[in-house]
Every structure is written in C-alpha cells, then in structure tokens.
Scaffold this active site. Structure first.
Site: not given
Ligand code: NAD
Ligand code: UDP
Ligand code: UDP
Length: 315
Positions: A144, A186, A208, A273
C-alpha cells in the site's frame, strides 16, 4: 456541465464524493470493481440521470470521455490491502498509469487520493508535505505505502513530462458513514464492537496516535483542491490535526454508545506507525480549508449510521 470520473466511487469516501459532485451539477461516472466497495453505497444515486455506474478494474485500460478524474480506487484498510498485496500494488501503480493515460488523451485534470502512509512511521511530527517519510519497502504495509508513493511519482512525472494538470492530496485517517463494518479500520471496529457489546480490541498498548477527519470535511477539501488554478499540484495534506491515542478513541466510543464493553489488548501489527498528525498549514493557506467537525460530533453521526445498519441486519 462537467463529466467527472470517480474511480473507487462505490467505496466509503468515493460514494460521498459522487454525491457532492452531483449536488454541484456535474455528470458523474462512477467506476468500481466492488473489491471493498458496494453498490449499496451508491444505490440512492442510481435514479439520478446524471449518474452512471460501471463495473471496471482500473488495472485495465479505460476509455471514457471525461473532463475531470478523481482516482480513489484502492483498498484502504490494512486487512483488505494485505489480503492480496500484489493486486494492491497493481491497483495503485497500473491504475495510476491507466488513469494518467486517460487524462493525457482527454487533457483532463486528475486528482490522486494519496495517503499519510507515504510518511510511514514518521520521525518528524506533525508531518509536513516536505517530509520524505520513513517507509519499510519490504514489509506487510509496503504494497500500500510503496504503491501510493509510486503513484505520486507517476503523477509528478506525467506532470513534468506531459504537462498534465495534477492534484495530489495526502489523506490522513478519515471516518464516517458508509465505512464497511468489517473492514478492520479502527473507528468502524470500535463502534461495531461497542454496539454489539463485544470487547474493544486495542492493538498494542493503545498509546499509538492517529488524527481522525470526518468524511464531509475531507470531501470539501477534495473539491477545493480540484478547483485550484493549474499551478497548484500538491501534494497537500488533508486531515484533522486533532490527535488521539487509540485508548482515548476507545474510551470516547464507549462513552458515546453507552456500551458495557471492556477494553482488551491484542498484539500490535507489524510496522504499525506510532504516531500520526497532519500539518495542514498548506491546506489552510492554499485552499482556505480547515476541518469543522470535531471527533465527538463525527463519532456520534457515525455511531447513528452503524446502529441503523446493524439493526437492518446488513453487514
Ligand atoms: P474503500 O475501500 O471504501 O474504497 C476504495 C474503493 O476502490 C472501493 O469501492 C473498491 O471496491 C475500489 N477498488 C479497489 N480496487 C479497485 C480496482 N482495481 N479497480 C476499481 N476499483 C477498485 O476505501 P476509502 O476509505 O473510501 O478510500 C478511498 C481512497 O482514499 C483510497 O485510494 C485510499 O487509499 C485513500 N485514502 C483513504 C483514507 C481513509 O482514511 N479513508 C486515508 C488515506 C487514503
Ligand atoms: N489509457 C487508458 N485510457 C485512455 C488512454 C490511455 O486506459 O484513454 C492507458 C493506456 O492503455 C496505457 C496507459 O493508459 O497503458 C498509459 O497511457 P500513455 O498514453 O501515457 O502511454 P502509452 O500508451 O504510450 O504506453
Ligand atoms: N487498531 C486497534 N484496534 C483495532 C483496529 C486498529 O487498536 O481494532 C489500531 C491500529 O493498530 C492502528 C490504529 O488503530 O494503530 C489505526 O488503524 P487503522 O487500521 O484504522 O488505520 P492505519 O493503521 O492505516 O492508520
């Protein structure tokens, strides 16, 4: 009246974009292979004589007489883009080549839905457009991330080599009605889990961060970018700078739904990330754009949507 092509138009963001383009008096050609999108997302537009829906995979050439192109075709959620990673790269790269070839032949203006993933796991925070990113080229997110990076390269090479009018937006996490309930992102995960009274799955320690933009704000940014003069190419960040940990997001969803769900921890996926927040200085200055929907308001609208969807029995 302009004839506008939207690839990935039956997806979450694409369906909202088609709606706005029709409201503004355009003809819309929506092209999608229904990999992650559904006809249901645009069913309410099918009676509109200015709307046309075509099943097509952008990795194959497309000949259509259009004046503007919004290239959104690409699965966006990690579980979907990792399901068939080779197809994901093909969609980004071959899809971009075909749409750029079409734009070149038609002398059409072309918009690319790029992503904050081009910044990878960023070592600069918040991320301005000048930051080149920190991306693993061989990991499970690379199909991606690198696909989208290569698409940006193609856009800028067609611009330099063939004088194409390009508009590249780097989109940060966006949410709202018509996200797929099972797409694994999410916001949809947490809301669906809360509405079903299931445990809420926090990956890793939940520390995160992400910055969430409501879909209506994002689409407004798309239209403003497309309508800039030809000197504006982007890339331009589009996102809401409000930054939240995943734990904070889970707590908000529990509070807004009144759910009894518990927060549980699952392993953090590879290359996830650690933090992400857009620097939108450019979007403010060039597009006079700033998001207007705060997270609580946007979540409430999204919860209402998913509540209706789950009660209707659809999934
Ligand atoms: P989505 O999965 O709902 O929409 C993508 C659409 O593209 C789907 O309708 C899918 O069927 C279609 N598609 C996939 N491969 C195709 C192919 N080969 N040919 C034709 N159609 C194809 O995702 P979304 O959230 O609406 O994302 C839209 C675009 O915005 C994507 O390009 C995505 O990378 C980008 N983006 C989204 C976000 C976000 O948070 N929603 C963030 C960054 C970038
Ligand atoms: N293409 C397309 N529709 C068009 C024009 C081109 O799908 O209306 C495709 C074409 O099949 C080619 C790609 O876009 O594979 C790139 O086109 P370009 O003209 O840049 O390159 P070339 O055809 O010279 O390889
Ligand atoms: N995430 C989570 N629980 C879930 C789904 C995702 O904690 O059920 C985390 C995920 O690890 C990531 C963040 O939420 O840190 C955003 O994930 P998403 O897949 O929505 O988007 P992306 O990672 O591409 O920004």
């Amino acid at each position: 009246m302009k004839r506008v092509l939207v690839t990935g138009g039956a997806g979450f963001v694409g369906s909202h974009l088609c709606e706005r383009l029709l409201e503004a008096g355009n003809e819309v050609l929506c092209v999608d292979n229904y990999y992650t999108g559904t006809r249901r997302n645009v069913a309410h537009l099918l009676d509109n004589p200015c709307f046309e829906l075509m099943r097509h995979d952008v990795t194959f050439p497309l000949f259509a007489e259009v004046d503007e192109i919004y290239n959104l075709a690409c699965p966006a959620s990690p579980i979907h883009y990792q399901f068939d990673p080779v197809q994901t790269t093909k969609t980004s790269v071959h899809g971009a080549i075909n749409m750029l070839g079409l734009a070149k032949r038609r002398k059409a203006k072309i918009f690319q839905a790029s992503t904050s993933e081009v910044y990878g796991d960023p070592s600069v925070h918040p991320q301005p457009e000048e930051y080149w990113g920190n991306v693993n080229p061989i990991g499970i997110r690379s199909c991606y991330d690198e696909g989208k990076r290569c698409a940006e390269t193609l856009f800028f090479d067609y611009h330099r080599q063939h004088g194409l009018r390009i508009k590249v937006a780097r989109i940060f996490n966006t949410y709202g009605p018509r996200m797929h309930p099972n797409d694994g992102r999410v916001v949809s995960n947490f809301i669906v889990q809360a509405l079903r009274g299931e445990d809420i799955t926090l990956y890793g320690d939940g520390g995160q961060t992400r910055s969430f933009c409501y879909v209506d704000d994002l689409v407004e940014g798309f239209l403003r970018l497309m309508n800039t003069d030809d000197t504006v190419t982007g890339p331009i960040n589009l996102g809401n700078p409000g930054e939240f940990t995943m734990k904070e997001l889970a707590q908000k969803v529990v509070a807004l739904t009144g759910a009894k769900s518990k927060l549980i921890h699952l392993p953090l996926p590879a290359d996830d990330p650690r933090q992400r927040q857009p620097d939108i200085t450019k979007a403010k200055a060039i597009l006079d754009w700033t998001p207007t929907v705060d997270l609580d308001t946007g979540l409430a609208k999204t919860i209402t949507y998913f509540d209706g969807l789950l009660k209707s029995g659809a999934d």
